[in-house]
Design a protein around this motif. Structure first.
Motif, PDB file in Angstrom:
ATOM      1  N   SER A  72      44.736  41.689  45.244  1.00  0.00           N
ATOM      2  CA  SER A  72      43.726  41.478  43.968  1.00  0.00           C
ATOM      3  C   SER A  72      42.762  40.302  44.055  1.00  0.00           C
ATOM      4  O   SER A  72      43.332  39.562  44.475  1.00  0.00           O
ATOM      5  CB  SER A  72      44.783  41.664  42.733  1.00  0.00           C
ATOM      6  OG  SER A  72      45.765  40.476  42.774  1.00  0.00           O
ATOM      7  N   VAL A  73      41.654  40.657  43.565  1.00  0.00           N
ATOM      8  CA  VAL A  73      40.541  39.633  43.500  1.00  0.00           C
ATOM      9  C   VAL A  73      40.097  39.540  42.308  1.00  0.00           C
ATOM     10  O   VAL A  73      39.750  40.497  41.779  1.00  0.00           O
ATOM     11  CB  VAL A  73      39.413  39.923  44.596  1.00  0.00           C
ATOM     12  CG1 VAL A  73      38.515  39.039  44.668  1.00  0.00           C
ATOM     13  CG2 VAL A  73      40.177  40.097  46.108  1.00  0.00           C
ATOM     14  N   ARG A  74      39.766  38.246  41.708  1.00  0.00           N
ATOM     15  CA  ARG A  74      38.988  38.083  40.470  1.00  0.00           C
ATOM     16  C   ARG A  74      37.963  37.147  40.875  1.00  0.00           C
ATOM     17  O   ARG A  74      37.963  36.235  41.485  1.00  0.00           O
ATOM     18  CB  ARG A  74      39.799  37.576  39.547  1.00  0.00           C
ATOM     19  CG  ARG A  74      40.869  38.498  38.820  1.00  0.00           C
ATOM     20  CD  ARG A  74      40.299  39.568  38.005  1.00  0.00           C
ATOM     21  NE  ARG A  74      41.219  40.397  37.466  1.00  0.00           N
ATOM     22  CZ  ARG A  74      41.803  40.358  36.091  1.00  0.00           C
ATOM     23  NH1 ARG A  74      41.503  39.093  35.725  1.00  0.00           N
ATOM     24  NH2 ARG A  74      42.806  41.148  35.940  1.00  0.00           N
ATOM     25  N   GLY A 105      44.483  35.744  31.917  1.00  0.00           N
ATOM     26  CA  GLY A 105      42.897  35.398  32.139  1.00  0.00           C
ATOM     27  C   GLY A 105      42.610  35.924  33.678  1.00  0.00           C
ATOM     28  O   GLY A 105      43.439  36.609  34.346  1.00  0.00           O
ATOM     29  N   ALA A 106      41.526  35.448  34.247  1.00  0.00           N
ATOM     30  CA  ALA A 106      40.942  35.777  35.415  1.00  0.00           C
ATOM     31  C   ALA A 106      41.845  35.044  36.578  1.00  0.00           C
ATOM     32  O   ALA A 106      41.675  35.589  37.698  1.00  0.00           O
ATOM     33  CB  ALA A 106      39.444  35.370  35.483  1.00  0.00           C
ATOM     34  N   ILE A 107      42.631  33.837  36.089  1.00  0.00           N
ATOM     35  CA  ILE A 107      43.182  33.425  37.078  1.00  0.00           C
ATOM     36  C   ILE A 107      44.493  34.136  37.578  1.00  0.00           C
ATOM     37  O   ILE A 107      44.963  33.962  38.788  1.00  0.00           O
ATOM     38  CB  ILE A 107      43.827  32.072  36.577  1.00  0.00           C
ATOM     39  CG1 ILE A 107      44.296  30.909  37.643  1.00  0.00           C
ATOM     40  CG2 ILE A 107      44.815  32.163  35.463  1.00  0.00           C
ATOM     41  CD1 ILE A 107      43.204  30.639  38.577  1.00  0.00           C
ATOM     42  N   PHE A 108      44.917  35.286  37.014  1.00  0.00           N
ATOM     43  CA  PHE A 108      45.970  36.050  37.265  1.00  0.00           C
ATOM     44  C   PHE A 108      45.697  37.060  38.391  1.00  0.00           C
ATOM     45  O   PHE A 108      45.367  38.310  38.081  1.00  0.00           O
ATOM     46  CB  PHE A 108      46.736  36.850  36.181  1.00  0.00           C
ATOM     47  CG  PHE A 108      47.663  35.626  35.377  1.00  0.00           C
ATOM     48  CD1 PHE A 108      48.976  35.789  35.497  1.00  0.00           C
ATOM     49  CD2 PHE A 108      46.751  34.995  34.433  1.00  0.00           C
ATOM     50  CE1 PHE A 108      49.758  34.950  34.537  1.00  0.00           C
ATOM     51  CE2 PHE A 108      47.859  34.291  33.672  1.00  0.00           C
ATOM     52  CZ  PHE A 108      49.019  34.156  33.792  1.00  0.00           C
ATOM     53  N   SER A 109      45.291  36.620  39.725  1.00  0.00           N
ATOM     54  CA  SER A 109      45.073  37.220  40.807  1.00  0.00           C
ATOM     55  C   SER A 109      45.421  36.650  42.114  1.00  0.00           C
ATOM     56  O   SER A 109      45.580  35.486  42.151  1.00  0.00           O
ATOM     57  CB  SER A 109      43.413  37.453  40.734  1.00  0.00           C
ATOM     58  OG  SER A 109      43.204  38.239  41.806  1.00  0.00           O
ATOM     59  N   GLN A 110      45.220  37.379  42.783  1.00  0.00           N
ATOM     60  CA  GLN A 110      45.798  36.906  44.352  1.00  0.00           C
ATOM     61  C   GLN A 110      44.934  35.992  44.999  1.00  0.00           C
ATOM     62  O   GLN A 110      45.165  34.782  45.556  1.00  0.00           O
ATOM     63  CB  GLN A 110      46.425  37.839  45.475  1.00  0.00           C
ATOM     64  CG  GLN A 110      47.577  38.655  44.856  1.00  0.00           C
ATOM     65  CD  GLN A 110      48.069  39.715  45.659  1.00  0.00           C
ATOM     66  OE1 GLN A 110      47.232  40.678  45.895  1.00  0.00           O
ATOM     67  NE2 GLN A 110      49.080  39.707  46.121  1.00  0.00           N
ATOM     68  N   GLN A 206      35.688  46.631  54.695  1.00  0.00           N
ATOM     69  CA  GLN A 206      37.033  47.398  54.427  1.00  0.00           C
ATOM     70  C   GLN A 206      38.381  46.264  54.679  1.00  0.00           C
ATOM     71  O   GLN A 206      38.209  45.514  55.534  1.00  0.00           O
ATOM     72  CB  GLN A 206      37.241  48.715  55.006  1.00  0.00           C
ATOM     73  CG  GLN A 206      35.917  49.787  54.902  1.00  0.00           C
ATOM     74  CD  GLN A 206      36.254  50.144  53.429  1.00  0.00           C
ATOM     75  OE1 GLN A 206      37.245  50.318  52.759  1.00  0.00           O
ATOM     76  NE2 GLN A 206      35.038  50.527  53.018  1.00  0.00           N
ATOM     77  N   PRO A 207      39.125  46.439  53.756  1.00  0.00           N
ATOM     78  CA  PRO A 207      40.213  45.494  53.993  1.00  0.00           C
ATOM     79  C   PRO A 207      40.740  45.931  55.482  1.00  0.00           C
ATOM     80  O   PRO A 207      40.856  46.698  55.994  1.00  0.00           O
ATOM     81  CB  PRO A 207      41.610  45.857  53.087  1.00  0.00           C
ATOM     82  CG  PRO A 207      40.437  46.603  51.805  1.00  0.00           C
ATOM     83  CD  PRO A 207      39.493  47.175  52.759  1.00  0.00           C
ATOM     84  N   VAL A 208      41.164  44.753  56.197  1.00  0.00           N
ATOM     85  CA  VAL A 208      41.932  44.908  57.618  1.00  0.00           C
ATOM     86  C   VAL A 208      43.394  44.413  57.383  1.00  0.00           C
ATOM     87  O   VAL A 208      43.918  44.336  58.555  1.00  0.00           O
ATOM     88  CB  VAL A 208      41.091  44.173  58.702  1.00  0.00           C
ATOM     89  CG1 VAL A 208      39.630  44.854  58.848  1.00  0.00           C
ATOM     90  CG2 VAL A 208      40.931  42.747  58.393  1.00  0.00           C
ATOM     91  N   ALA A 209      43.668  43.970  56.294  1.00  0.00           N
ATOM     92  CA  ALA A 209      45.272  43.369  56.215  1.00  0.00           C
ATOM     93  C   ALA A 209      45.614  43.589  54.901  1.00  0.00           C
ATOM     94  O   ALA A 209      44.882  43.526  54.070  1.00  0.00           O
ATOM     95  CB  ALA A 209      45.258  41.860  56.627  1.00  0.00           C
ATOM     96  N   HIS A 210      46.786  43.693  54.744  1.00  0.00           N
ATOM     97  CA  HIS A 210      47.697  43.754  53.409  1.00  0.00           C
ATOM     98  C   HIS A 210      48.240  42.548  53.008  1.00  0.00           C
ATOM     99  O   HIS A 210      48.293  41.682  53.779  1.00  0.00           O
ATOM    100  CB  HIS A 210      48.532  44.928  53.235  1.00  0.00           C
ATOM    101  CG  HIS A 210      48.105  46.364  53.830  1.00  0.00           C
ATOM    102  ND1 HIS A 210      47.534  47.039  52.852  1.00  0.00           N
ATOM    103  CD2 HIS A 210      48.001  46.897  54.903  1.00  0.00           C
ATOM    104  CE1 HIS A 210      47.040  48.286  53.391  1.00  0.00           C
ATOM    105  NE2 HIS A 210      47.384  48.011  54.683  1.00  0.00           N
ATOM    106  N   ALA A 211      48.076  42.503  51.689  1.00  0.00           N
ATOM    107  CA  ALA A 211      48.827  41.354  51.207  1.00  0.00           C
ATOM    108  C   ALA A 211      50.336  40.778  51.512  1.00  0.00           C
ATOM    109  O   ALA A 211      50.424  39.654  51.778  1.00  0.00           O
ATOM    110  CB  ALA A 211      49.063  41.279  49.498  1.00  0.00           C
TER     111      ALA A 211
END
Length: 343
Positions: A72-74, A105-110, A206-211
């Motif tokens: 997740s990105v904000r 708020g927007a801070i709740f992201s990885q 594109q994503p190349v790795a998962h969280a």
């Protein structure tokens, strides 16, 4: 001791980190050392401050790192009218439930991208302090945990530019490292025109790795061994900043911890299970310089914090072994035998 299976796992995870590095570097032309530092901070569970003039790719670097990882990105655009509740969240009264409901708020992201963080007021900047240090948000007496992994990638313009507020010392100290991208070389800028001329390369990234892979990488970094002389060397470097005549504010104990974590991440990215003094030296400027405040005389002499850190690196010797007291000092008449150092 590290087992063979753990070593194989570290090699596999290093391959994952290399994929992320190549993905980000495909967008940021000619800056491999900047990309590597950003990845080092991510794996060391830190936060990154990108400071430079407008138009050199600060936000592009932050977005490329975020899009290369499936998490997740904000993005928060810091402006003078931004409120702390826009970042942390707000409690809204629910008329049906007859109770207050917390809206995150927007801070709740990885990964949180804070664009031009020093354009917001100090009150809004302080809303990030708890989140960056404790990875949680406290609102109306209730504590909410932030997701993991969690990283703040903030960009800021130089303080001399119009419409900026200098980050307070407590805020800068929360960032593990600061990096300046700088202008690209002519060849890299020419290549940038070919790649970015038609469309933004972020559109095809594109994503190349998962969280969960990043979490495994972070666990591998935690297992990197740091010998006692290397730990003492990091402490000696930070201690030297507190007594330097050209500094009115030295580095904090948090800086020592961040320097050690970054050194462990750097060693893991190189496939090593142990950190070396070289890892500490290569990261000292990025980790320490933005926390230091030169004296007025040093500023008049145009001495920067980076120059002072480089000077400290030249003067502070690398620890070569544990310091132990002489077991029988009376036999040497107050002098210690060769090879033994006093406390």
């Amino acid at each position: 001791m590290t087992t063979y299976d753990e070593r194989a796992s570290l090699n596999d995870l290093t391959t994952t980190a290399e994929r992320v590095h190549r993905s980000v570097e495909s967008v940021i032309e000619g800056k491999p050392e900047v990309v590597r530092l950003a990845l080092t901070v991510l794996l060391a569970e830190g936060h990154l401050l990108i400071e430079d003039v407008p138009g050199v790719g600060k936000t592009m670097l932050a977005k490329a790192l975020a899009r290369s990882i499936d998490c997740s990105v904000r993005r928060i655009q810091f402006t003078p009218d931004l409120l702390p509740s826009d970042i942390t969240g707000v409690s809204i009264f629910d008329q049906q439930q007859r109770d207050f409901e917390f809206k995150p708020g927007a801070i709740f992201s990885q990964i949180v991208i804070g664009d031009e963080i020093n354009r917001a007021s100090p009150k809004t900047q302080s809303a990030l302090l708890e989140s960056m240090e404790e990875r949680q948000v406290t609102m109306d007496g209730q504590t909410y945990e932030l997701p993991s992994p969690f990283m703040v990638v903030a960009t800021q313009n130089p303080v001399e530019m119009e419409g900026t507020y200098p980050l307070p010392e407590a805020q800068r100290d929360r960032f593990m490292a600061r990096v300046s991208i700088g202008y690209p070389s002519p060849s890299a800028e020419l290549q940038m025109l070919d790649v970015h001329g038609g469309a933004s390369p972020l559109d095809d990234l594109q994503p190349v790795a998962h969280a969960h892979e990043i979490l495994k990488l972070i666990d591998a970094v935690r297992e990197v061994h740091v010998a006692e002389p290397v730990r003492r060397y990091a402490v000696d470097l930070v201690t030297a900043t507190r007594s330097h005549p050209e500094l009115r504010l030295g580095a904090s104990p948090r800086a020592t911890l961040h320097l050690l974590r970054a050194a462990k991440a750097s060693a893991a990215l190189l496939g090593r299970e142990y950190a070396l003094p070289d890892d500490v030296q290569s990261l000292a400027v990025a980790v320490l310089a933005h926390r230091l405040l030169p004296t007025a005389q040093a500023q008049l002499n145009r001495r920067t914090a980076e120059q002072i850190v480089l000077e400290i690196l030249q003067r502070v010797p690398v620890s070569d072994g544990p310091r132990i007291p002489d077991p029988q000092p009376w036999r040497t008449h107050g002098r210690q035998p060769p090879g033994v150092r006093g406390l």
